[in-house]
Scaffold this motif. Structure first.
Motif, short mmCIF file in Angstrom:
data_model
loop_
_atom_site.label_atom_id
_atom_site.label_comp_id
_atom_site.label_asym_id
_atom_site.label_seq_id
_atom_site.Cartn_x
_atom_site.Cartn_y
_atom_site.Cartn_z
N UNK A 199 -11.66 -28.59 24.37
CA UNK A 199 -13.07 -28.26 24.58
C UNK A 199 -13.27 -26.75 24.44
N UNK A 200 -13.32 -26.29 23.19
CA UNK A 200 -13.30 -24.85 22.93
C UNK A 200 -14.36 -24.47 21.90
N UNK A 201 -15.64 -24.54 22.27
CA UNK A 201 -16.69 -24.15 21.34
C UNK A 201 -16.56 -22.67 20.96
N UNK A 220 -0.64 -28.91 32.98
CA UNK A 220 -0.60 -27.90 31.94
C UNK A 220 -1.91 -27.13 31.91
N UNK A 221 -1.81 -25.79 31.91
CA UNK A 221 -2.99 -24.93 31.91
C UNK A 221 -2.96 -24.02 30.69
N UNK A 222 -4.15 -23.77 30.14
CA UNK A 222 -4.31 -22.82 29.05
C UNK A 222 -5.34 -21.78 29.47
N UNK A 231 -7.20 -27.52 31.54
CA UNK A 231 -6.10 -28.21 32.21
C UNK A 231 -5.87 -29.57 31.59
N UNK A 232 -4.59 -29.97 31.52
CA UNK A 232 -4.23 -31.32 31.10
C UNK A 232 -3.19 -31.86 32.08
N UNK A 239 -7.16 -32.05 27.13
CA UNK A 239 -7.52 -30.92 27.96
C UNK A 239 -8.98 -31.03 28.40
N UNK A 240 -9.23 -30.60 29.63
CA UNK A 240 -10.59 -30.52 30.14
C UNK A 240 -10.87 -29.11 30.60
N UNK A 241 -12.14 -28.70 30.53
CA UNK A 241 -12.53 -27.38 30.98
C UNK A 241 -12.49 -27.30 32.50
N UNK A 242 -12.02 -26.16 33.02
CA UNK A 242 -12.05 -25.89 34.45
C UNK A 242 -13.00 -24.72 34.68
N UNK A 243 -14.15 -24.95 35.30
CA UNK A 243 -15.12 -23.87 35.52
C UNK A 243 -14.57 -22.80 36.46
#
Length: 379
Positions: A199-201, A220-222, A231-232, A239-243
């Motif tokens: 999720x990387x616009x 797993x974190x990016x 995070x995955x 992967x999902x976005x972490x606000x």
């Protein structure tokens, strides 16, 4: 490319890590193409800029500018240079076991070693990466991904990978500029793009991979540009976005069982004690970019910054205190040694900091001496 902010002070040296000599300048002279021109062996290699540290069993590996690869077999007390088949800046290193390791760098190069870091071969570069991206984009039939991939093919090998993590000798992940993210399941023989899973616009840069938990089933974190944090739950999971409250670049993470810390530009350090559901800012002594973090064997947390400061926490990251150092350098990475010491990557080469005393007395970071074989190619 002028919006890129290199993780771990690759920004010290400009786009290629080579002052006054950008990638295009090298490519114009085929005999000096840094993706095919081997790194120079130099007697002063142990004092050159190093950007990342890794461990191969009992061996430490440091990588940096102009294809520098340094090895230490005594927990950072002495270092020697080993040969590198490219002369681009190298930005990340990871070993899946004691023998199999990978290095990434500019030109989206990936190097592999099967002997604990003594010898390296090139596995991948940006030209191949662009074709992998294009094939994946066409398979997805996503018009935006296809446009992005076609642009990558046209631009060539002019972008960096910025981090690499291998979970074992087969499964690995590499990330870098403009949202590049590739995975392998066969030790780097083949790679696949995971760009469509992110999720990387805007294709924000990806700076750092952080694994929390066991390699077989990790969290797993990016960390990335403009507040990007993903995070995955598993190495193959989406992967999902972490606000987070911060919208500047994040350059890395550290974690304990109870705490997550994410750090970045201008001294920004954010702490979570609920797995990333909420974040609180930790005040730093100065607004200086934090470049790396780790957990030491005594369970304390340490941060390093681009001004040459080392900060330590003994309260799960709630507060940090600057450690007095005899010498300062622009620090780019930090790694715990097995004897309790701290090994630092810096603009002056790898440094070793003596183990902390129970009272956290001031310590001195000094350059490790080069071994007798420094600057000589070894077999």
């Amino acid at each position: 490319m002028n919006r890129i902010s290199m993780r771990r002070r690759s920004l010290l040296l400009g786009w290629m890590g080579l002052p006054g000599l950008p990638l295009a300048g090298w490519a114009a002279a085929p005999d000096l193409d840094p993706l095919t021109h081997a790194a120079a062996m130099h007697v002063r290699a142990t004092t050159s800029v190093v950007l990342a540290l890794g461990r191969a069993g009992t061996r430490l590996v440091a990588v940096g500018e102009r294809g520098t690869i340094l090895l230490s077999d005594d927990e950072g007390q002495s270092w020697r240079q080993t040969a590198c088949p490219v002369s681009v800046s190298l930005t990340g290193v990871s070993f899946g076991d004691d023998r199999n390791g990978w290095i990434v760098g500019h030109g989206q190069v990936v190097l592999h070693s099967s002997d604990g870091g003594q010898n390296w071969v090139r596995q991948l570069d940006g030209t191949q990466v662009a074709q992998i991206e294009l094939s994946a984009a066409k398979a997805s039939r996503d018009a935006e991904l296809i446009r992005t991939a076609e642009r990558l093919v046209g631009e060539g090998a002019d972008k960096p990978f910025l981090d690499v993590h291998f979970f074992d000798a087969n499964h690995g992940l590499v990330i870098g500029a403009y949202g590049s993210i590739l995975a392998t399941e066969d030790g780097g023989k083949t790679w696949r793009s995971r760009r469509a899973e992110m999720p990387n616009p805007g294709s924000r840069h990806l700076y750092r991979i952080h694994r929390r938990g066991e390699a077989a089933s990790p969290e797993l974190w990016l960390c990335g540009e403009q507040g990007l944090l993903c995070r995955a739950n598993g190495r193959e999971a989406a992967f999902t976005l972490v606000p987070t409250p911060y919208k500047g670049s994040f350059f890395g993470m550290a974690s304990t069982r109870a705490t997550l810390l994410v750090h970045g530009l201008r001294g920004n350090l954010w702490r979570s004690t609920d797995g990333g559901a909420s974040w609180a800012r930790v005040e730093m002594p100065a607004p200086v970019t934090l470049t790396a973090a780790t957990v030491l064997s005594d369970a304390s947390l340490v941060l390093v910054d681009e001004a040459g400061k080392l900060l330590r926490s003994t309260d799960e990251g709630a507060s940090f205190t600057a450690v007095s150092l005899a010498k300062a350098a622009a620090f780019t990475d930090v790694l715990p040694a097995r004897d309790g010491a701290v090994v630092l990557a810096s603009a002056r080469g790898p440094l070793r900091l003596a183990p902390f005393a129970p009272t956290a007395a001031p310590a001195a970071a000094t350059p490790a001496p080069a071994s007798a074989s420094a600057g000589k190619q070894t077999s």
